[in-house]
Design a protein around this motif. Structure first.
Motif, PDB file in Angstrom:
ATOM      1  N   ILE A  28       0.848  -1.198   0.000  1.00 45.72           N
ATOM      2  CA  ILE A  28       0.000   0.000   0.000  1.00 45.72           C
ATOM      3  C   ILE A  28       0.881   1.245   0.000  1.00 45.72           C
ATOM      4  CG2 ILE A  28      -1.612   1.383   1.373  1.00 45.72           C
ATOM      5  CD1 ILE A  28      -2.895  -1.326   2.238  1.00 45.72           C
ATOM      6  N   GLU A  29       1.844   1.304   0.908  1.00 44.53           N
ATOM      7  CA  GLU A  29       2.728   2.471   0.998  1.00 44.53           C
ATOM      8  C   GLU A  29       3.519   2.657  -0.295  1.00 44.53           C
ATOM      9  OE1 GLU A  29       2.591   4.770   3.333  1.00 44.53           O
ATOM     10  OE2 GLU A  29       1.008   3.573   4.269  1.00 44.53           O
ATOM     11  N   MET A  30       4.006   1.560  -0.873  1.00 38.93           N
ATOM     12  CA  MET A  30       4.786   1.629  -2.104  1.00 38.93           C
ATOM     13  C   MET A  30       3.959   2.232  -3.240  1.00 38.93           C
ATOM     14  SD  MET A  30       6.317  -1.497  -4.364  1.00 38.93           S
ATOM     15  CE  MET A  30       4.663  -1.955  -4.877  1.00 38.93           C
ATOM     16  N   TYR A  31       2.737   1.749  -3.423  1.00 38.50           N
ATOM     17  CA  TYR A  31       1.892   2.281  -4.482  1.00 38.50           C
ATOM     18  C   TYR A  31       1.517   3.734  -4.231  1.00 38.50           C
ATOM     19  CZ  TYR A  31       1.353  -1.991  -7.162  1.00 38.50           C
ATOM     20  OH  TYR A  31       1.589  -3.080  -7.959  1.00 38.50           O
ATOM     21  N   LEU A  32       1.167   4.072  -3.001  1.00 37.64           N
ATOM     22  CA  LEU A  32       0.802   5.459  -2.703  1.00 37.64           C
ATOM     23  C   LEU A  32       1.961   6.403  -3.002  1.00 37.64           C
ATOM     24  CD1 LEU A  32      -1.211   5.031   0.619  1.00 37.64           C
ATOM     25  CD2 LEU A  32      -2.113   5.412  -1.689  1.00 37.64           C
ATOM     26  N   GLU A  33       3.168   6.030  -2.603  1.00 33.21           N
ATOM     27  CA  GLU A  33       4.346   6.863  -2.853  1.00 33.21           C
ATOM     28  C   GLU A  33       4.611   6.987  -4.353  1.00 33.21           C
ATOM     29  OE1 GLU A  33       7.625   5.252  -0.609  1.00 33.21           O
ATOM     30  OE2 GLU A  33       6.637   5.679   1.304  1.00 33.21           O
ATOM     31  N   ALA A  34       4.493   5.887  -5.090  1.00 26.70           N
ATOM     32  CA  ALA A  34       4.741   5.914  -6.533  1.00 26.70           C
ATOM     33  C   ALA A  34       3.708   6.780  -7.248  1.00 26.70           C
ATOM     34  CB  ALA A  34       4.728   4.496  -7.093  1.00 26.70           C
ATOM     35  N   TRP A  35       2.437   6.604  -6.909  1.00 26.25           N
ATOM     36  CA  TRP A  35       1.393   7.393  -7.559  1.00 26.25           C
ATOM     37  C   TRP A  35       1.561   8.874  -7.249  1.00 26.25           C
ATOM     38  CZ3 TRP A  35      -2.645   3.357  -5.686  1.00 26.25           C
ATOM     39  CH2 TRP A  35      -2.661   2.271  -6.578  1.00 26.25           C
ATOM     40  N   GLN A  36       1.915   9.197  -6.016  1.00 29.26           N
ATOM     41  CA  GLN A  36       2.121  10.596  -5.642  1.00 29.26           C
ATOM     42  C   GLN A  36       3.307  11.173  -6.413  1.00 29.26           C
ATOM     43  OE1 GLN A  36       2.938  11.305  -1.490  1.00 29.26           O
ATOM     44  NE2 GLN A  36       2.207  13.393  -1.630  1.00 29.26           N
ATOM     45  N   ALA A  37       4.415  10.435  -6.500  1.00 28.47           N
ATOM     46  CA  ALA A  37       5.602  10.902  -7.210  1.00 28.47           C
ATOM     47  C   ALA A  37       5.323  11.116  -8.693  1.00 28.47           C
ATOM     48  CB  ALA A  37       6.750   9.911  -7.014  1.00 28.47           C
ATOM     49  N   GLU A  38       4.446  10.299  -9.264  1.00 29.51           N
ATOM     50  CA  GLU A  38       4.116  10.395 -10.688  1.00 29.51           C
ATOM     51  C   GLU A  38       2.978  11.377 -10.956  1.00 29.51           C
ATOM     52  OE1 GLU A  38       3.393   6.372 -11.906  1.00 29.51           O
ATOM     53  OE2 GLU A  38       5.422   5.748 -11.385  1.00 29.51           O
ATOM     54  N   GLY A  39       2.427  11.957  -9.899  1.00 32.23           N
ATOM     55  CA  GLY A  39       1.340  12.909 -10.057  1.00 32.23           C
ATOM     56  C   GLY A  39       0.018  12.278 -10.437  1.00 32.23           C
ATOM     57  N   GLU A  40      -0.114  10.984 -10.193  1.00 30.98           N
ATOM     58  CA  GLU A  40      -1.362  10.284 -10.511  1.00 30.98           C
ATOM     59  C   GLU A  40      -2.364  10.429  -9.369  1.00 30.98           C
ATOM     60  OE1 GLU A  40      -1.033   6.318 -11.987  1.00 30.98           O
ATOM     61  OE2 GLU A  40       0.949   6.715 -12.858  1.00 30.98           O
ATOM     62  N   SER A  41      -3.627  10.228  -9.705  1.00 30.35           N
ATOM     63  CA  SER A  41      -4.656  10.276  -8.673  1.00 30.35           C
ATOM     64  C   SER A  41      -4.492   9.074  -7.738  1.00 30.35           C
ATOM     65  CB  SER A  41      -6.053  10.277  -9.291  1.00 30.35           C
ATOM     66  OG  SER A  41      -6.270   9.074  -9.996  1.00 30.35           O
ATOM     67  N   ILE A  42      -4.841   9.291  -6.501  1.00 26.24           N
ATOM     68  CA  ILE A  42      -4.723   8.248  -5.480  1.00 26.24           C
ATOM     69  C   ILE A  42      -6.129   7.804  -5.087  1.00 26.24           C
ATOM     70  CG2 ILE A  42      -3.988   7.771  -3.111  1.00 26.24           C
ATOM     71  CD1 ILE A  42      -1.662   9.703  -3.611  1.00 26.24           C
ATOM     72  N   PRO A  43      -6.411   6.498  -5.163  1.00 20.99           N
ATOM     73  CA  PRO A  43      -7.745   6.021  -4.779  1.00 20.99           C
ATOM     74  C   PRO A  43      -8.049   6.358  -3.312  1.00 20.99           C
ATOM     75  CG  PRO A  43      -6.457   4.256  -5.797  1.00 20.99           C
ATOM     76  CD  PRO A  43      -5.531   5.404  -5.564  1.00 20.99           C
ATOM     77  N   ALA A  44      -9.268   6.763  -3.069  1.00 20.70           N
ATOM     78  CA  ALA A  44      -9.678   7.059  -1.692  1.00 20.70           C
ATOM     79  C   ALA A  44      -9.967   5.777  -0.936  1.00 20.70           C
ATOM     80  CB  ALA A  44     -10.930   7.931  -1.708  1.00 20.70           C
ATOM     81  N   PRO A  45      -9.613   5.737   0.349  1.00 16.41           N
ATOM     82  CA  PRO A  45      -9.978   4.573   1.153  1.00 16.41           C
ATOM     83  C   PRO A  45     -11.492   4.459   1.250  1.00 16.41           C
ATOM     84  CG  PRO A  45      -8.383   5.942   2.301  1.00 16.41           C
ATOM     85  CD  PRO A  45      -8.847   6.710   1.108  1.00 16.41           C
ATOM     86  N   LYS A  46     -11.994   3.242   1.261  1.00 15.68           N
ATOM     87  CA  LYS A  46     -13.427   3.030   1.439  1.00 15.68           C
ATOM     88  C   LYS A  46     -13.769   3.264   2.904  1.00 15.68           C
ATOM     89  CE  LYS A  46     -13.928  -0.152  -2.337  1.00 15.68           C
ATOM     90  NZ  LYS A  46     -14.338  -1.454  -2.798  1.00 15.68           N
ATOM     91  N   THR A  47     -14.931   3.813   3.121  1.00 11.97           N
ATOM     92  CA  THR A  47     -15.369   4.030   4.492  1.00 11.97           C
ATOM     93  C   THR A  47     -16.521   3.094   4.815  1.00 11.97           C
ATOM     94  OG1 THR A  47     -16.873   5.794   3.804  1.00 11.97           O
ATOM     95  CG2 THR A  47     -14.669   6.455   4.490  1.00 11.97           C
ATOM     96  N   LEU A  48     -16.501   2.592   6.008  1.00 10.27           N
ATOM     97  CA  LEU A  48     -17.551   1.714   6.480  1.00 10.27           C
ATOM     98  C   LEU A  48     -18.541   2.566   7.259  1.00 10.27           C
ATOM     99  CD1 LEU A  48     -18.647  -1.147   6.919  1.00 10.27           C
ATOM    100  CD2 LEU A  48     -17.247  -1.258   8.979  1.00 10.27           C
ATOM    101  N   GLN A  49     -19.792   2.501   6.861  1.00 13.82           N
ATOM    102  CA  GLN A  49     -20.827   3.259   7.563  1.00 13.82           C
ATOM    103  C   GLN A  49     -21.668   2.290   8.374  1.00 13.82           C
ATOM    104  OE1 GLN A  49     -22.969   5.731   4.871  1.00 13.82           O
ATOM    105  NE2 GLN A  49     -21.122   6.720   4.116  1.00 13.82           N
ATOM    106  N   ILE A  50     -21.697   2.550   9.656  1.00  9.35           N
ATOM    107  CA  ILE A  50     -22.472   1.725  10.570  1.00  9.35           C
ATOM    108  C   ILE A  50     -23.744   2.460  10.947  1.00  9.35           C
ATOM    109  CG2 ILE A  50     -22.490   0.567  12.802  1.00  9.35           C
ATOM    110  CD1 ILE A  50     -19.414   0.373  12.525  1.00  9.35           C
ATOM    111  N   ALA A  51     -24.860   1.796  10.740  1.00  7.83           N
ATOM    112  CA  ALA A  51     -26.145   2.446  11.024  1.00  7.83           C
ATOM    113  C   ALA A  51     -26.539   2.250  12.458  1.00  7.83           C
ATOM    114  CB  ALA A  51     -27.214   1.885  10.109  1.00  7.83           C
TER     115      ALA A  51
END
Length: 72
Positions: free
Chosen positions: A49-72
């Motif tokens: 995860i860290e490797m991909y995030l760093e690579a995408w940031q360095a390349e100026g690519e969009s970074i996928p947002a973490p999914k959020t769990l909604q508890i009702a």
């Protein structure tokens, strides 16, 4: 600390725990890493995860947002 999901599944064929990161599934071949133990798979997953995030940031690519769990 990242907030991305990891799915850890045992593979009888590979005799390893395989790691899938759902938020990266559209951009990365899954499973993306593995481990001989669940603990090793989790550590390897966090490193990937860290490797991909760093690579995408360095390349100026969009970074996928973490999914959020909604508890009702």
């Amino acid at each position: 600390m990242n907030h991305y999901s990891m799915m850890i599944q045992w593979s009888n064929e590979d005799r390893l725990f395989l790691v899938t990161i759902p938020e990266f599934a559209d951009r990365v071949v899954m499973p993306c890493t593995h481990g001989k133990t669940r603990e090793e798979a989790i550590l390897n997953g966090e490193e990937v995860i860290e490797m991909y995030l760093e690579a995408w940031q360095a390349e100026g690519e969009s970074i996928p947002a973490p999914k959020t769990l909604q508890i009702a």
